[in-house]
Design an enzyme around this catalytic site. Structure first.
Site, PDB file in Angstrom:
ATOM      1  N   TYR A  27     -10.762   5.460 -16.535  1.00 26.58           N
ATOM      2  CA  TYR A  27     -10.735   4.175 -15.829  1.00 26.58           C
ATOM      3  C   TYR A  27     -10.953   3.023 -16.805  1.00 26.58           C
ATOM      4  CZ  TYR A  27     -12.270   0.456 -12.632  1.00 26.58           C
ATOM      5  OH  TYR A  27     -12.405  -0.733 -11.963  1.00 26.58           O
TER       6      TYR A  27
ATOM      7  N   SER B 266       0.857  -1.180   0.000  1.00 25.15           N
ATOM      8  CA  SER B 266       0.000   0.000   0.000  1.00 25.15           C
ATOM      9  C   SER B 266       0.893   1.230   0.000  1.00 25.15           C
ATOM     10  CB  SER B 266      -0.896  -0.003   1.244  1.00 25.15           C
ATOM     11  OG  SER B 266      -1.557   1.233   1.421  1.00 25.15           O
TER      12      SER B 266
END
Length: 257
Positions: A154, A38
């Site tokens: 996207y 992350s």
């Protein structure tokens, strides 16, 4: 019954929320060593703690070569190698074409598509060394199959992942490394919780199975693609969407009765 993957090592990018967290936890339950990646070390450590001692958190920006190289080195240092990559990191901000800026477009492409290339490139030396590997991309039905207003960038990034996947699968097949993709439909994650019951009901109504998917639905598919039983599957994409892409119109759903 799938053969055990216990003792194998997986890198999961975007591992602290939604689908990525679901994949990390599911692989951890299967006894696989997990490097949860992350941007936030604290968030990555939290997921690793949920999994147990055979997991570790790592902070990296996977849209950069340096971040991906460091991620791969950490997995090899901690667990001795890399057997599986779940390239899941992604963002989905909304912007109509009339308002979208070049910077916004580039940010989505870099985070979703460029990171896929960089993550795969980073793990190849470790996989090549042992003569096998599994690469699973988290794509989407949006882009490869469907469209939605506000998500042109996207959709382009997710369709691009599949174009990348097909050629990568050909190139890596002689190394016994497979490359496949999971295409989630509407999945109930943290991002949907605040939209209210009416919004969720409308989404469920568009799905033949009449429910939203769960992160575990995606994780189970990824786990199969990581298995020995999936060794002869490469360059393929699997839509996990409760049948959402099947109806040709709303009338088809109404005709279900």
């Amino acid at each position: 019954m799938l053969k055990s993957l216990q003792g194998k090592t997986v890198i999961v990018t975007g591992a602290t929320r939604g689908i990525g967290r679901g994949i990390a936890l599911r692989f951890g339950r299967a006894g696989i060593n997990v490097l949860a990646v992350s941007r936030s070390q604290a968030d990555a450590d939290k997921v690793a703690a949920e999994i147990g001692p055979h997991a570790a958190g790592f902070a990296a920006d996977v849209a950069t070569p340096e971040g991906c190289t460091a991620m791969a080195e950490a997995a090899v240092s901690k667990f001795g190698g890399i057997d599986i990559l779940c390239a899941n990191a992604g963002i989905f901000p909304a912007a109509k074409l009339s308002e979208m800026t070049p910077a916004e477009f580039d940010h989505v492409i870099n985070t979703n598509l460029r990171s896929t290339f960089l993550s795969v490139s980073a793990v190849l030396p470790a996989m090549t060394k042992v003569g096998s590997g599994r690469i699973i991309l988290t794509s989407s039905i949006t882009g490869p199959i469907t469209g939605y207003p506000g998500w042109a960038h996207y959709g382009a990034s997710k369709a691009g992942q599949l174009g990348f996947m097909r050629t990568a699968a050909i190139e890596l097949a002689p190394k016994k490394i497979t490359v496949n993709a999971v295409l989630p439909g509407n999945i109930f994650t943290e991002g949907l919780e605040g939209n209210g019951p009416d919004y969720l009901a409308a989404m469920e109504a568009s799905i033949p199975m009449k429910r939203l998917g769960t992160p575990e639905d995606i994780a189970n598919t990824a786990l199969f693609l990581a298995s020995e039983e999936a060794a002869y599957i490469t360059g393929q994409s699997i839509a996990v969407d409760g049948g959402q892409i099947l109806p040709e119109s709303l009338g088809a759903l109404e005709a279900m009765g």
